[in-house]
Design a protein around this motif. Sequence first.
Motif, PDB file in Angstrom:
ATOM      1  N   GLY A  72     -67.108 -51.155  55.033  1.00  0.00           N
ATOM      2  CA  GLY A  72     -67.278 -49.822  55.592  1.00  0.00           C
ATOM      3  C   GLY A  72     -67.502 -50.017  57.082  1.00  0.00           C
ATOM      4  O   GLY A  72     -66.697 -50.623  57.765  1.00  0.00           O
ATOM      5  N   LEU A  73     -68.644 -49.543  57.577  1.00  0.00           N
ATOM      6  CA  LEU A  73     -68.966 -49.770  58.991  1.00  0.00           C
ATOM      7  C   LEU A  73     -70.189 -50.671  59.127  1.00  0.00           C
ATOM      8  O   LEU A  73     -70.790 -50.752  60.188  1.00  0.00           O
ATOM      9  N   GLN A  74     -70.574 -51.359  58.026  1.00  0.00           N
ATOM     10  CA  GLN A  74     -71.796 -52.177  58.055  1.00  0.00           C
ATOM     11  C   GLN A  74     -71.446 -53.641  57.804  1.00  0.00           C
ATOM     12  O   GLN A  74     -70.454 -53.938  57.163  1.00  0.00           O
ATOM     13  N   ASP A  75     -72.311 -54.532  58.296  1.00  0.00           N
ATOM     14  CA  ASP A  75     -72.187 -55.931  57.886  1.00  0.00           C
ATOM     15  C   ASP A  75     -73.569 -56.493  57.597  1.00  0.00           C
ATOM     16  O   ASP A  75     -74.574 -55.786  57.639  1.00  0.00           O
ATOM     17  N   GLN A  76     -73.608 -57.781  57.284  1.00  0.00           N
ATOM     18  CA  GLN A  76     -74.867 -58.417  56.870  1.00  0.00           C
ATOM     19  C   GLN A  76     -75.607 -59.051  58.046  1.00  0.00           C
ATOM     20  O   GLN A  76     -76.601 -59.733  57.840  1.00  0.00           O
ATOM     21  N   THR A  77     -75.114 -58.863  59.264  1.00  0.00           N
ATOM     22  CA  THR A  77     -75.738 -59.527  60.413  1.00  0.00           C
ATOM     23  C   THR A  77     -76.700 -58.606  61.142  1.00  0.00           C
ATOM     24  O   THR A  77     -77.889 -58.885  61.262  1.00  0.00           O
ATOM     25  N   LEU A  78     -76.158 -57.477  61.630  1.00  0.00           N
ATOM     26  CA  LEU A  78     -76.978 -56.540  62.411  1.00  0.00           C
ATOM     27  C   LEU A  78     -76.934 -55.159  61.779  1.00  0.00           C
ATOM     28  O   LEU A  78     -75.901 -54.743  61.248  1.00  0.00           O
ATOM     29  N   GLN A  79     -78.049 -54.448  61.873  1.00  0.00           N
ATOM     30  CA  GLN A  79     -78.062 -53.062  61.408  1.00  0.00           C
ATOM     31  C   GLN A  79     -77.211 -52.207  62.338  1.00  0.00           C
ATOM     32  O   GLN A  79     -76.978 -52.559  63.484  1.00  0.00           O
ATOM     33  N   GLY A  80     -76.780 -51.067  61.818  1.00  0.00           N
ATOM     34  CA  GLY A  80     -75.993 -50.138  62.634  1.00  0.00           C
ATOM     35  C   GLY A  80     -74.511 -50.270  62.368  1.00  0.00           C
ATOM     36  O   GLY A  80     -74.061 -51.212  61.713  1.00  0.00           O
ATOM     37  N   PRO A  81     -73.713 -49.296  62.854  1.00  0.00           N
ATOM     38  CA  PRO A  81     -72.273 -49.299  62.558  1.00  0.00           C
ATOM     39  C   PRO A  81     -71.513 -50.293  63.443  1.00  0.00           C
ATOM     40  O   PRO A  81     -71.889 -50.535  64.586  1.00  0.00           O
ATOM     41  N   HIS A  82     -70.433 -50.875  62.895  1.00  0.00           N
ATOM     42  CA  HIS A  82     -69.586 -51.816  63.644  1.00  0.00           C
ATOM     43  C   HIS A  82     -68.121 -51.423  63.452  1.00  0.00           C
ATOM     44  O   HIS A  82     -67.681 -51.242  62.325  1.00  0.00           O
ATOM     45  N   LEU A  83     -67.400 -51.355  64.541  1.00  0.00           N
ATOM     46  CA  LEU A  83     -65.969 -51.068  64.472  1.00  0.00           C
ATOM     47  C   LEU A  83     -65.320 -51.733  65.679  1.00  0.00           C
ATOM     48  O   LEU A  83     -65.926 -51.818  66.737  1.00  0.00           O
ATOM     49  N   CYS A  84     -64.099 -52.225  65.523  1.00  0.00           N
ATOM     50  CA  CYS A  84     -63.456 -52.875  66.675  1.00  0.00           C
ATOM     51  C   CYS A  84     -61.971 -52.566  66.712  1.00  0.00           C
ATOM     52  O   CYS A  84     -61.400 -52.057  65.751  1.00  0.00           O
ATOM     53  N   THR A  85     -61.355 -52.914  67.826  1.00  0.00           N
ATOM     54  CA  THR A  85     -59.936 -52.589  68.015  1.00  0.00           C
ATOM     55  C   THR A  85     -59.021 -53.435  67.125  1.00  0.00           C
ATOM     56  O   THR A  85     -57.942 -52.994  66.758  1.00  0.00           O
ATOM     57  N   TRP A 271     -66.954 -56.064  77.765  1.00  0.00           N
ATOM     58  CA  TRP A 271     -67.576 -54.745  77.645  1.00  0.00           C
ATOM     59  C   TRP A 271     -67.529 -54.362  76.161  1.00  0.00           C
ATOM     60  O   TRP A 271     -66.465 -54.062  75.637  1.00  0.00           O
ATOM     61  N   VAL A 272     -68.679 -54.441  75.462  1.00  0.00           N
ATOM     62  CA  VAL A 272     -68.715 -54.160  74.016  1.00  0.00           C
ATOM     63  C   VAL A 272     -68.731 -52.640  73.846  1.00  0.00           C
ATOM     64  O   VAL A 272     -69.722 -51.985  74.198  1.00  0.00           O
ATOM     65  N   PRO A 273     -67.634 -52.057  73.320  1.00  0.00           N
ATOM     66  CA  PRO A 273     -67.536 -50.591  73.343  1.00  0.00           C
ATOM     67  C   PRO A 273     -68.595 -49.888  72.490  1.00  0.00           C
ATOM     68  O   PRO A 273     -68.997 -48.779  72.793  1.00  0.00           O
ATOM     69  N   SER A 274     -69.055 -50.556  71.405  1.00  0.00           N
ATOM     70  CA  SER A 274     -69.986 -49.861  70.500  1.00  0.00           C
ATOM     71  C   SER A 274     -71.447 -50.087  70.873  1.00  0.00           C
ATOM     72  O   SER A 274     -72.343 -49.672  70.166  1.00  0.00           O
ATOM     73  N   ASN A 275     -71.686 -50.780  72.004  1.00  0.00           N
ATOM     74  CA  ASN A 275     -73.055 -50.949  72.478  1.00  0.00           C
ATOM     75  C   ASN A 275     -73.135 -50.243  73.839  1.00  0.00           C
ATOM     76  O   ASN A 275     -72.439 -50.628  74.777  1.00  0.00           O
TER      77      ASN A 275
END
Length: 784
Positions: A72-85, A271-275
């Motif tokens: 989905g938008l989650q992983d096991q490393t960091l909380q919060g949503p993750h999405l990339c190009t 430049w990390v777009p989601s941060n």
Amino acid sequence: MGKTQHQGPIKVSKKPAPEHWVSPIPFGLGKVKPKHIRDTMKIMWENKDNLNYAKNILTKGVCDGCALGVSGLQDQTLQGPHLCTTRLNVLRLSTMPAMKEEVVHSDINELKKYSSKELRGLGRIPYPLIRRKGESNFSRISWDEAMDMIAEKMKKLDPKQYAFYLTSRGITNESYYVAGKVARFLGTNHIDNASRICHSPSKTALKRSVGIGASSANYQDWIGTDVLLFWGSVASNSSPVSTKYMLAAKKKGTKIIVVNPYKEPAMDKYWVPSNVESALFGTKIADDFYQVNIGGDIAFMHGIMKHWFEMEEREPHAAINHEFVKEHVNGYEELKTKVEEQSWEAIVNSSGVERTRIIELAELLAKSKNAVYAWALGLTMHSFATDNISQVANLALLRGHLGRKHSGLMPFRGHSSVQGSGEMGADPFVLPGGGWDEENVERMEKIWNFELPKWQGDIVGVTLENATLPDDHERKLNLYYMSGGNFLETMPNPDFVEKALANLDIRVHQDIIFNTSTLVEAKEAVIVLPAKTRYEQEGGGTSTSTERMVYFSPEIEGNKQEVQEARAEWKIYIDLAKRVKPETAHLVEFKDGQSIRDEIAVANRDYDGIQHLKKQGDVFQWGGAWLCEDGVCPTPDGKGNLIPIDIPSLDKPEGTFYITTRRGKQFNSMVYKETDPFNEAGRYDVLINPSDAKKLDITNEEAIVLYNQHGVFQGKAHFADITEGNVGLHFPEGNFLIPKGVYDGPSGIPQYSIAVKVEKAERFNARKDVDYLEDRVEDLEMEV
């Protein structure tokens, strides 16, 4: 002792860290950098005809892009949503409609004018297709006709004369497992997968050094380790979400070091777009770059160890973790002897790095209680790749950087679930849960209830060579069954590859799209089968990430552009088995995805737990948080092995350059942009050091030619911060310069680096009729 379990996603500090900012100018305006927000809008527009389904894929499916494993938008490393190009760029493969009929059946010579990128844009394969010898276009065919034709051909052939190959475009563990089982059931061991041409040396080297075939550590181990060392890897470009982990690591005081011939801009500033903080001000990623020669890594590591032993002379325990070595490591004296034999002159000469710089890194690692060693294709695409990676393991073992928090060895995988391909047995050297040894063969014969073929299967490169053998040869390949893949754009020497593909009687392309290799002729017929995507697979499917997380990706309903005739990949393999061996095909029958997972849990004991993954978000990590926990390795004696390694001699005559291939804005061989947004290089630009160019009287952007005895490449000089004596080319454009048939012995990966001459185009073209192509380039001759 019980295995420590992964703790799940952690919170990351939201506190701004201006010391890591690139620039106070918001969004890096005016700088050469990707336009993430603009690209995202463009991708939404591309998917506008199926937007709801696209949203469901992103929020419910496991990413089919890189091997980080975002569910989905989650992983096991960091909380919060993750999405990339990277993920957004492959999205269209799952949302687009089928190709229009007039396109599918148009003249093959018209289709051959398209690049793979343009072919991808035409849409999905709508129904089974055939093109018989001499025909100028594909015709529609029923599934029954197609499968019968393949089965009839297989019945006539010796199983040594057909082969299977699976790429890593979102293929699930279930499909890899069924393909591996069906291949053996049909009597062939010629089955290989895409990891052969990316990380097979990692597995081979780690097995012999520490007894494992996967990353010993987690991404969380990056966050707070003393040193995170990236070797020949542009993690930020291939797996953009990893930049969030790097940012979190930097905030915890981790030093990030990059060892690479080219000072990759994406590992320098990002430049990390989601941060929000990074999107505005950018992040300085690497604290230091060590720019080695291509192929100079072994010597560079010898230098680190040589300095460690010199430190030990002055002060015992200054660099070597003797307690760890004594208890957990074999071969210390032999390695020490080998390292001390190397002269500093040879080390500096081969590595291309000054002695003082090597000492700097050696001392940093000697003082670091923890370190994570991550590497990618810069170490694996060589004819001495397995040695490269065992040499990295030597460093970790001498320092005891293994089997605990914030330390370990991490092959940085490129594709979603490519880790699972070998673990499921889709590989000529392995079966599920182990190697091709007597004990494992017997065990699998009991589980599968049929006899396995006892001859050694061939790797993908050799299989292609086998297509050109004389007709009476027992291994003359006559039928190649490929699930995805485009050898024309991934293997060395594309001219030879095309000849090999055309020399097969029947070629089967089980795929979702056309690519350039689909259009190559065959002696009898090319058959194209429309496959379902990962998200359409009935009952869902699983994939394994770099850090050994096995994620469940559910079947996602609601694709309004569904290809009605497409079938789940594992179902097609079972259908084939039923047609070739109807009497015994019940032995490979599975009624649904769940029954495959139930069997995987038995066949590969590491995967005991996969059977419980049933809904979105379900995940388990095989092997626990760390492999080799507390220094105990799964080797026969429980110890890691230090392996003495020689500095390889590169056939690099005076006045030649060594080439490396790099990935621009692309995902393996799938190119998304003609210009790399990190350095503005075009696909035919050659990265060259300005001082090298000056010696050759070459100006920036001037037309140049690279040539050797294998091929000629016409491009443009692009001045870059790359080690002198080395040049960088895009992959696959540069593959014409790479010879076929040169492999790393232990792992079978082809060599992708070679010596070339570089010249101004006008000079080359003025003299080529006289000097070059008529005569062989003598000083570039090498024995293969």
